[in-house]
Design a protein around this motif. Structure first.
Motif, short mmCIF file in Angstrom:
data_model
loop_
_atom_site.label_atom_id
_atom_site.label_comp_id
_atom_site.label_asym_id
_atom_site.label_seq_id
_atom_site.Cartn_x
_atom_site.Cartn_y
_atom_site.Cartn_z
N VAL A 175 1.45 6.78 2.49
CA VAL A 175 1.32 5.38 2.90
C VAL A 175 1.42 5.24 4.41
N LYS A 176 2.26 6.08 5.01
CA LYS A 176 2.40 6.01 6.47
C LYS A 176 1.10 6.38 7.17
N PRO A 182 8.11 9.30 -5.03
CA PRO A 182 8.22 8.27 -3.99
C PRO A 182 8.18 8.83 -2.57
N LEU A 188 2.81 4.62 -11.49
CA LEU A 188 4.26 4.49 -11.36
C LEU A 188 4.72 3.09 -11.80
N ILE A 209 -4.23 3.70 3.92
CA ILE A 209 -4.48 3.49 2.50
C ILE A 209 -5.45 4.54 1.97
N ILE A 252 -3.81 6.89 -3.72
CA ILE A 252 -2.47 6.30 -3.68
C ILE A 252 -2.43 5.04 -4.55
N ASN A 253 -3.51 4.26 -4.52
CA ASN A 253 -3.56 3.10 -5.41
C ASN A 253 -3.38 3.53 -6.85
N CYS A 262 0.23 4.70 -7.45
CA CYS A 262 1.12 3.53 -7.51
C CYS A 262 0.96 2.81 -8.83
N PHE A 319 13.72 6.15 -3.57
CA PHE A 319 13.18 6.74 -2.35
C PHE A 319 14.28 6.97 -1.32
N ILE A 370 4.60 9.49 -1.86
CA ILE A 370 3.88 8.22 -1.61
C ILE A 370 4.19 7.71 -0.21
N TYR A 371 5.45 7.78 0.18
CA TYR A 371 5.84 7.32 1.52
C TYR A 371 5.05 8.05 2.60
#
Lengths: 283, 268
Positions: B224-225, B217, B239, B228, B232-233, B236, B202, B220-221
């Protein structure tokens, strides 16, 4: 076979172009200025470094140092017993312990940090459990606090501490401990005078890894700390990608690397002399 | 004689493992939870996984990540192996310098590497995109390949190669039939590590990726910011699964290599 010496030239060129030269440019830019559009202006200037001595940034830098040092110390305290246990366990437990410690290394730290959002948020798992058992009446604000950042850092970097210490303990000559107990040393004494000094290299590597990684990790503060908590790496990041003040960002980077190096050197020195004293004491 | 560890040590270690794994397992469990909002368990579903497949942004990020990982792994494996091989023929002084240079990407903080590459690309007027991400990934992945292959070469000894050339094999033939088979487990595991590093990176990518080259990544960042979400779960979880599988594979090849080493060096 001699010819294969020249095979290295492409690698050297690559590393020079994409590793060394970029870092030199950053140092050069740190001594320059910028115009109103955020472009770097050629010509010597100390503005970037002067900006750092603003009390705001000095304060953030101090906070960063404290956070990194506290993270390192906590990681060391909780990881040493774990590494010790794995290194002295039966071969089967040792293999599994090692696998279990290595796996988090390869799980993206973004994901490991995000996991704590699930746990700590106001409607999160920890709050639900506490409410369920009636230990609290209202959800507690845990996310976006300094504690959450510290927890996230420690959580992310425990494997960085366990592995080097494990390696050092594993390589240790275990017969020394038998000799010590034959000579009547208590277990504590044997640990203090044999195991601990022998695992020094591991402790050192672990501490340096955790310290440097914590200082450079803006993601944990970003995700778990919210906008309020800032680290120097957050400032660096925003100077490059947001504010476009590259000379200042570069100056901060240079300061970051130099302070890390100085701290590592001091730490090295301290560990060295302590080990010497132990050696002299036992001689 | 081995003394048993103190029971408290065992308990501490168990608690640490729980501490390390519970958060990760929670993501996996929640990726199958049939609710968008609540933290409670509302039944099992694959919905979040199927909605990932339909998400254009996720698929684009996945394509970018895979493109970058494949290209950078091939280049990094070639260059890293080349560096490890040529290191053997250097004088001691050059060896130290070369080693230091190759370890540098492992040691310097990712953030410094990312921003210095950003500065370089900017000064050279290279627009940020997949190419810049690939260059960055080659630079740090190469080091990991180098470390693994160097270790493999060091454990190998040169007797077989010398025997081959004494028997009249050319340099290339010696390399192809003697050196390469012996170091191939190291090369394979180095490549797997490089691939995982690239897929997972990342920090460096964040600085050198353009708007069109968002990797997983980075995606995802961004998500995530914002908070939730069950998708995304799921992402993740996928990954995690991929990284862990790749690394266990790399470990497998490393160990297989070790077994071979014993056989091949013992008779001499």
């Amino acid at each position: 076979m001699r010819k294969s010496k020249f095979l290295m030239i492409p690698v050297l060129l690559w590393m020079a172009l994409f590793l060394l030269i970029p870092m030199i440019i950053v140092v050069v830019i740190s001594f320059m200025n910028r115009d109103t559009l955020g472009n770097v202006v050629f010509g010597f200037s100390l503005t970037g470094y002067k900006t750092f001595f603003d009390s705001l940034y000095l304060g953030i830098y101090w906070d960063t140092l404290v956070l990194s040092v506290v993270t390192t110390v906590i990681c060391l305290l909780v990881s040493y017993p774990l590494a010790y246990y794995i290194a002295n366990a039966a071969p089967k437990i040792q293999t599994w312990g090692l696998v279990l410690i290595t796996i988090p290394f390869w799980i993206n730290f973004l994901i490991r940090t995000y996991a704590w959002v699930l746990l700590l948020r106001t409607q999160g798992i920890v709050n639900s459990l506490l409410l369920h058992f009636g230990w609290i009446q209202d959800p507690v604000q845990m996310l976006y606090t300094k504690g959450a950042v510290l927890l996230g850092m420690v959580y992310n970097f425990i494997p960085f501490m366990v592995l080097p210490i494990y390696v050092a303990l594993e390589q240790m000559d275990k017969r020394l401990l038998d000799a010590a107990s034959d000579l009547g040393a208590t277990r504590w004494k044997a640990f203090r005078h044999i195991t601990l000094p022998q695992s020094k290299s591991g402790i050192m590597t672990g501490c340096v890894l955790v310290y440097v990684s914590t200082t450079g990790m803006f993601v944990v503060t970003d995700i778990l700390g919210g906008a309020k908590s800032m680290m120097i790496s957050n400032i660096i990041q925003s100077q490059y990608l947001g504010a476009r003040n590259w000379p200042f960002g570069s100056a901060l980077s240079v300061i970051f690397v130099i302070t890390s190096l100085i701290l590592i050197l001091l730490f090295n020195r301290a560990m060295q002399s302590k080990a010497d004293r132990v050696k002299e004491g036992s001689a | 004689m081995k003394k048993k560890s103190h029971p408290l040590l065992g308990i501490h270690s168990l608690l640490m493992m729980i501490f390390i794994y519970v958060p990760i397992l929670l993501i996996i469990v929640y990726s199958f939870n049939n609710t968008r909002l609540s933290g409670d368990w509302k039944g099992f579903t694959f919905e979040w996984y199927t909605s990932l497949l339909k998400d254009r942004h996720v698929m684009e990020a996945l394509t970018n990540s895979l493109t970058v990982a494949v290209i950078s792994t091939i280049a990094a494996t070639l260059l890293g192996t080349l560096a490890a091989l040529s290191l053997r023929n250097l004088s001691r002084r050059w060896k130290g310098g070369m080693n230091g240079l190759m370890y540098l990407p492992v040691v310097i903080p990712d953030i410094i590497m990312g921003l210095s590459l950003l500065v370089l690309f900017n000064q050279m007027h290279i627009p940020l995109g997949k190419a810049t991400v690939i260059i960055a990934h080659i630079t740090f992945s190469m080091s990991y390949v180098y470390v693994v292959v160097t270790a493999r070469l060091a454990g190998m000894g040169r007797q077989l190669e010398e025997a081959a050339s004494d028997l009249g094999a050319t340099g290339w033939k010696t390399f192809r039939y003697v050196t390469l088979p012996q170091i191939s487990p190291g090369i394979i595991s180095g490549a797997l590590i490089a691939f995982t590093m690239s897929l997972d990176d990342f920090m460096v990518s964040f600085f050198v990726a353009g708007p069109s080259s968002t990797t997983l990544p980075i995606y995802i960042y961004g998500q995530v910011k914002r908070g939730i979400s069950p998708e995304i779960n799921a992402l993740c979880t996928l990954l995690i699964l991929v990284s862990v599988t790749l690394i266990l594979l790399a470990q497998f090849f490393l160990n297989r290599g070790k077994g071979q080493k014993k056989h091949k060096t013992l008779p001499i």
